[in-house]
Design an enzyme around this catalytic site. Structure first.
Site, PDB file in Angstrom:
ATOM      1  N   ASP A   1      38.116  31.426  33.399  1.00 30.51           N
ATOM      2  CA  ASP A   1      37.853  32.124  34.288  1.00 30.51           C
ATOM      3  C   ASP A   1      37.475  31.445  34.925  1.00 30.51           C
ATOM      4  O   ASP A   1      37.051  30.622  35.181  1.00 30.51           O
ATOM      5  CB  ASP A   1      36.975  33.101  33.633  1.00 30.51           C
ATOM      6  CG  ASP A   1      36.847  34.748  33.377  1.00 30.51           C
ATOM      7  OD1 ASP A   1      37.950  35.046  33.608  1.00 30.51           O
ATOM      8  OD2 ASP A   1      36.107  35.964  32.791  1.00 30.51           O
TER       9      ASP A   1
ATOM     10  N   LYS B   1      53.686  34.095  37.378  1.00 33.93           N
ATOM     11  CA  LYS B   1      53.538  35.574  38.540  1.00 33.93           C
ATOM     12  C   LYS B   1      54.607  33.669  39.260  1.00 33.93           C
ATOM     13  O   LYS B   1      55.215  33.739  40.419  1.00 33.93           O
ATOM     14  CB  LYS B   1      52.526  35.360  39.288  1.00 33.93           C
ATOM     15  CG  LYS B   1      52.543  36.668  38.331  1.00 33.93           C
ATOM     16  CD  LYS B   1      52.908  37.676  39.030  1.00 33.93           C
ATOM     17  CE  LYS B   1      52.270  39.723  37.546  1.00 33.93           C
ATOM     18  NZ  LYS B   1      53.625  40.442  38.402  1.00 33.93           N
TER      19      LYS B   1
ATOM     20  N   TYR C   1      50.762  33.726  31.596  1.00 35.66           N
ATOM     21  CA  TYR C   1      50.441  34.918  32.866  1.00 35.66           C
ATOM     22  C   TYR C   1      50.611  34.537  34.715  1.00 35.66           C
ATOM     23  O   TYR C   1      51.528  35.060  34.983  1.00 35.66           O
ATOM     24  CB  TYR C   1      49.649  36.022  32.520  1.00 35.66           C
ATOM     25  CG  TYR C   1      49.402  36.528  33.619  1.00 35.66           C
ATOM     26  CD1 TYR C   1      50.820  37.810  33.828  1.00 35.66           C
ATOM     27  CD2 TYR C   1      48.788  36.935  34.968  1.00 35.66           C
ATOM     28  CE1 TYR C   1      51.093  38.490  34.884  1.00 35.66           C
ATOM     29  CE2 TYR C   1      48.726  37.783  35.723  1.00 35.66           C
ATOM     30  CZ  TYR C   1      49.827  38.192  35.799  1.00 35.66           C
ATOM     31  OH  TYR C   1      49.148  39.690  36.932  1.00 35.66           O
TER      32      TYR C   1
ATOM     33  N   SER D   1      49.722  37.911  42.893  1.00 36.16           N
ATOM     34  CA  SER D   1      48.422  37.735  42.254  1.00 36.16           C
ATOM     35  C   SER D   1      47.496  36.232  42.906  1.00 36.16           C
ATOM     36  O   SER D   1      47.810  36.166  42.539  1.00 36.16           O
ATOM     37  CB  SER D   1      48.152  38.015  40.634  1.00 36.16           C
ATOM     38  OG  SER D   1      47.301  37.790  40.299  1.00 36.16           O
TER      39      SER D   1
HETATM   40  P1  NAD Z   1      51.091  48.169  34.385  1.00 33.65           P
HETATM   41  O1  NAD Z   1      51.218  47.627  32.843  1.00 33.65           O
HETATM   42  O2  NAD Z   1      49.764  49.717  34.708  1.00 33.65           O
HETATM   43  O3  NAD Z   1      52.845  49.199  35.044  1.00 33.65           O
HETATM   44  C1  NAD Z   1      53.240  48.222  34.747  1.00 33.65           C
HETATM   45  C2  NAD Z   1      54.986  48.654  34.275  1.00 33.65           C
HETATM   46  O4  NAD Z   1      55.733  48.179  33.976  1.00 33.65           O
HETATM   47  C3  NAD Z   1      54.127  49.693  33.219  1.00 33.65           C
HETATM   48  O5  NAD Z   1      54.218  51.241  33.127  1.00 33.65           O
HETATM   49  C4  NAD Z   1      55.573  48.786  32.047  1.00 33.65           C
HETATM   50  O6  NAD Z   1      55.850  49.983  31.947  1.00 33.65           O
HETATM   51  C5  NAD Z   1      56.423  48.592  32.886  1.00 33.65           C
HETATM   52  N1  NAD Z   1      57.318  47.453  32.280  1.00 33.65           N
HETATM   53  C6  NAD Z   1      56.841  46.206  32.236  1.00 33.65           C
HETATM   54  N2  NAD Z   1      57.864  45.245  31.634  1.00 33.65           N
HETATM   55  C7  NAD Z   1      59.437  45.547  32.044  1.00 33.65           C
HETATM   56  C8  NAD Z   1      60.066  45.522  32.021  1.00 33.65           C
HETATM   57  N3  NAD Z   1      61.239  44.096  31.331  1.00 33.65           N
HETATM   58  N4  NAD Z   1      61.163  46.869  32.531  1.00 33.65           N
HETATM   59  C9  NAD Z   1      60.848  48.309  32.482  1.00 33.65           C
HETATM   60  N5  NAD Z   1      59.327  48.100  32.616  1.00 33.65           N
HETATM   61  C10 NAD Z   1      58.588  47.310  33.219  1.00 33.65           C
HETATM   62  O7  NAD Z   1      50.580  47.236  35.593  1.00 33.65           O
HETATM   63  P2  NAD Z   1      49.678  46.973  36.201  1.00 33.65           P
HETATM   64  O8  NAD Z   1      48.397  47.487  37.292  1.00 33.65           O
HETATM   65  O9  NAD Z   1      50.233  48.831  37.652  1.00 33.65           O
HETATM   66  O10 NAD Z   1      50.560  45.733  37.349  1.00 33.65           O
HETATM   67  C11 NAD Z   1      51.725  46.183  38.707  1.00 33.65           C
HETATM   68  C12 NAD Z   1      52.010  44.797  38.542  1.00 33.65           C
HETATM   69  O11 NAD Z   1      51.076  44.517  39.482  1.00 33.65           O
HETATM   70  C13 NAD Z   1      52.365  43.645  37.822  1.00 33.65           C
HETATM   71  O12 NAD Z   1      53.476  42.893  37.654  1.00 33.65           O
HETATM   72  C14 NAD Z   1      50.877  43.256  37.320  1.00 33.65           C
HETATM   73  O13 NAD Z   1      51.353  41.482  36.828  1.00 33.65           O
HETATM   74  C15 NAD Z   1      50.884  42.705  38.863  1.00 33.65           C
HETATM   75  N6  NAD Z   1      49.321  42.961  39.320  1.00 33.65           N
HETATM   76  C16 NAD Z   1      48.576  43.715  38.022  1.00 33.65           C
HETATM   77  C17 NAD Z   1      47.132  43.358  38.906  1.00 33.65           C
HETATM   78  C18 NAD Z   1      46.180  44.268  37.704  1.00 33.65           C
HETATM   79  O14 NAD Z   1      44.945  43.880  37.602  1.00 33.65           O
HETATM   80  N7  NAD Z   1      45.856  45.254  37.949  1.00 33.65           N
HETATM   81  C19 NAD Z   1      46.349  41.863  39.285  1.00 33.65           C
HETATM   82  C20 NAD Z   1      47.227  41.578  39.891  1.00 33.65           C
HETATM   83  C21 NAD Z   1      48.886  41.573  40.188  1.00 33.65           C
HETATM   84  N1  UFG Z   2      33.980  40.162  33.038  1.00 36.50           N
HETATM   85  C1  UFG Z   2      32.983  40.320  31.780  1.00 36.50           C
HETATM   86  N2  UFG Z   2      33.170  41.526  31.250  1.00 36.50           N
HETATM   87  C2  UFG Z   2      34.464  41.534  30.006  1.00 36.50           C
HETATM   88  C3  UFG Z   2      35.574  42.413  31.808  1.00 36.50           C
HETATM   89  C4  UFG Z   2      35.369  41.320  32.358  1.00 36.50           C
HETATM   90  O1  UFG Z   2      32.168  39.874  32.680  1.00 36.50           O
HETATM   91  O2  UFG Z   2      34.053  42.553  29.616  1.00 36.50           O
HETATM   92  C5  UFG Z   2      34.399  39.624  34.364  1.00 36.50           C
HETATM   93  C6  UFG Z   2      35.111  38.458  34.310  1.00 36.50           C
HETATM   94  O3  UFG Z   2      34.343  37.357  33.146  1.00 36.50           O
HETATM   95  C7  UFG Z   2      35.350  38.383  36.113  1.00 36.50           C
HETATM   96  C8  UFG Z   2      34.925  39.328  35.643  1.00 36.50           C
HETATM   97  O4  UFG Z   2      34.355  40.577  35.074  1.00 36.50           O
HETATM   98  O5  UFG Z   2      33.776  37.739  36.362  1.00 36.50           O
HETATM   99  C9  UFG Z   2      36.489  40.518  36.422  1.00 36.50           C
HETATM  100  O6  UFG Z   2      37.050  40.183  35.419  1.00 36.50           O
HETATM  101  P1  UFG Z   2      38.450  41.085  35.144  1.00 36.50           P
HETATM  102  O7  UFG Z   2      39.211  40.747  33.668  1.00 36.50           O
HETATM  103  O8  UFG Z   2      38.402  42.825  35.792  1.00 36.50           O
HETATM  104  O9  UFG Z   2      39.398  40.505  36.446  1.00 36.50           O
HETATM  105  P2  UFG Z   2      40.612  39.228  37.101  1.00 36.50           P
HETATM  106  O10 UFG Z   2      39.704  39.389  38.654  1.00 36.50           O
HETATM  107  O11 UFG Z   2      39.717  38.509  36.112  1.00 36.50           O
HETATM  108  O12 UFG Z   2      41.799  39.715  36.471  1.00 36.50           O
HETATM  109  C10 UFG Z   2      41.881  40.600  37.231  1.00 36.50           C
HETATM  110  C11 UFG Z   2      43.719  40.820  36.625  1.00 36.50           C
HETATM  111  C12 UFG Z   2      44.454  39.656  36.720  1.00 36.50           C
HETATM  112  C13 UFG Z   2      44.201  39.102  38.252  1.00 36.50           C
HETATM  113  C14 UFG Z   2      43.381  38.859  38.918  1.00 36.50           C
HETATM  114  C15 UFG Z   2      43.583  38.706  39.958  1.00 36.50           C
HETATM  115  O13 UFG Z   2      43.345  41.012  35.315  1.00 36.50           O
HETATM  116  O14 UFG Z   2      45.431  40.358  36.220  1.00 36.50           O
HETATM  117  O15 UFG Z   2      42.566  39.790  38.795  1.00 36.50           O
HETATM  118  O16 UFG Z   2      44.915  39.390  40.440  1.00 36.50           O
HETATM  119  F1  UFG Z   2      45.322  37.887  37.790  1.00 36.50           F
END
Ligand code: NAD
Ligand code: UFG
Length: 338
Positions: free
Chosen positions: A295, A153, A149, A125
């Site tokens: 943030d 990572k 978190y 991430s």
């Molecule tokens: P998500 O929660 O939709 O998917 C993750 C899946 O992993 C879920 O289905 C959950 O049930 C499963 N899971 C969690 N822990 C587990 C375990 N111990 N064993 C088996 N299954 C498990 O999340 P996502 O948005 O699809 O994210 C996928 C990956 O990408 C994550 O590692 C997350 O940290 C990373 N990531 C997500 C974002 C984002 O904003 N969505 C940004 C950066 C990185």
């Molecule tokens: N924001 C608002 N109101 C809300 C939610 C978010 O103003 O209700 C703003 C936040 O302050 C930020 C922007 O919208 O400026 C985006 O926020 P998000 O929470 O949608 O996304 P982030 O970029 O902060 O974080 C996401 C994931 C993290 C990941 C990161 C980078 O949630 O887990 O992208 O991959 F680490």
């Protein structure tokens, strides 16, 4: 073609990656403990791809279950999405985040080693850049974490770097996602946040749908074009295709890579609200509140490496991210009404 094991395969990004891999001809096996997803995803994936992917309900920390999967299938590579991802929750449950995300990754690589499968694509991430010194952020930028978190990572990245450094047979793609949004254009796959959404796009979608009265905009005094936070939003289908490109890269080069997956374009909260209003035809009421702790002002990717090494660039514009998220929001509402 050989089989790809997708951990977290019924989750938001994992399911989209499964769809893209299947469309590109790979066989996949999905593994998930269903902590943050439901098995209904498997039916929708089958409807989308015309093929039912085998599914194993298991935790990545369950070594015996992993050994069984590697024994039962000819796994060529693993895409590891399984993880917990809420920054806020990670402050309350830091030990759980370490165990699930770092412990889970350690357990997975140990099982891969036992099975002699050493090709891994890992969900990292942009959070590993912490408060960046400047934007756009290159992969060489200093790494730091601002919450448990993010720390989890970074620890996973360190572990996987160590592994590759110690044993050159390991090929690991560390993919640093910027902010994934949107849904599959078919409206068959998308994100269904439990309770109050933490993230901007699902929150806006719920306001547009009339499920919540207003968006709280976290901060209006950032040093950005309109005072609101700037992020690099990437369509989840583009992101999923980035995984296919990364898998091809490690297969063909025999090497690992650490690479940003973003569009390179910074979008403010207010720009996102306007784009969503245009895509949905619905007004989005908003109110400015204090900044959200932890943030950063602006976060967007340098994308040159993804293009030169993987031959991949994000294609889908903000309008498509909003239109697809809106279509998905409407599909969720229709499901609830049935
Ligand atoms: P998500 O929660 O939709 O998917 C993750 C899946 O992993 C879920 O289905 C959950 O049930 C499963 N899971 C969690 N822990 C587990 C375990 N111990 N064993 C088996 N299954 C498990 O999340 P996502 O948005 O699809 O994210 C996928 C990956 O990408 C994550 O590692 C997350 O940290 C990373 N990531 C997500 C974002 C984002 O904003 N969505 C940004 C950066 C990185
Ligand atoms: N924001 C608002 N109101 C809300 C939610 C978010 O103003 O209700 C703003 C936040 O302050 C930020 C922007 O919208 O400026 C985006 O926020 P998000 O929470 O949608 O996304 P982030 O970029 O902060 O974080 C996401 C994931 C993290 C990941 C990161 C980078 O949630 O887990 O992208 O991959 F680490």
């Amino acid at each position: 073609m050989a089989t790809i094991l997708i951990t977290g395969g019924t989750g938001y990004i994992g399911a989209h990656a499964a769809a893209e891999l299947m469309a590109a001809g790979w066989d996949v096996v999905l593994l998930d403990n269903l902590r943050n997803s439901t098995p209904g995803v498997l039916d929708r994936l089958a409807a989308l791809t015309g093929k039912r992917a085998p599914f194993v309900q298991a935790d990545v920390r369950d070594a015996a279950a992993l050994d069984q999967v590697f024994a039962a299938h000819r796994i060529e590579a693993v895409m590891h999405f399984a993880g917990l991802k809420s920054v806020g929750q990670s402050w309350q449950q830091a030990a759980l985040y370490l165990d699930n995300n770092v412990g889970g990754t350690a357990c997975l690589v140990a099982a891969m080693e036992r099975a002699s499968v050493r090709r891994l694509v890992f969900s990292s991430s942009a959070t590993v850049y912490g408060e960046p010194d400047g934007v756009p952020i290159p992969e060489s930028a200093p790494l730091r974490s601002t919450n448990p978190y993010g720390r989890s990572k970074l620890l996973c990245e360190d572990m996987l770097r160590e592994l590759q450094g110690a044993d050159s047979r390991w090929q690991v793609a560390l993919l640093r996602y910027f902010t994934p949004v949107g849904a599959h254009p078919s409206a068959l796959l998308g994100e269904s946040p439990q309770g109050v959404p933490n993230n901007l796009m699902p929150y806006i979608a719920q306001v547009a749908a009339g499920l919540r009265p207003e968006l709280q905009v976290f901060g209006q005094d950032y040093p950005t074009l309109d005072g609101t936070g700037v992020r690099d939003y990437i369509h989840v289908v583009d992101l999923a295709q980035g995984h296919v490109a990364a898998l091809r890269y490690v297969q063909q080069s025999g090497k690992g890579i650490t690479v940003n997956l973003g569009t390179g374009q910074g979008i403010s909260v207010l720009q996102m609200v306007r784009a969503f209003e245009a895509a949905s035809g619905r007004p989005v009421a908003l109110r400015f509140v204090d900044r959200r702790p932890g943030d950063v002002a602006a976060c967007y990717a340098a994308t040159d490496l993804a293009h030169s090494a993987l031959g991949w660039r994000a294609q889908l514009p903000l309008s498509a991210m909003c239109a697809d998220a809106w279509r998905w929001q409407q599909a969720l509402a229709a499901d609830r009404a049935e």
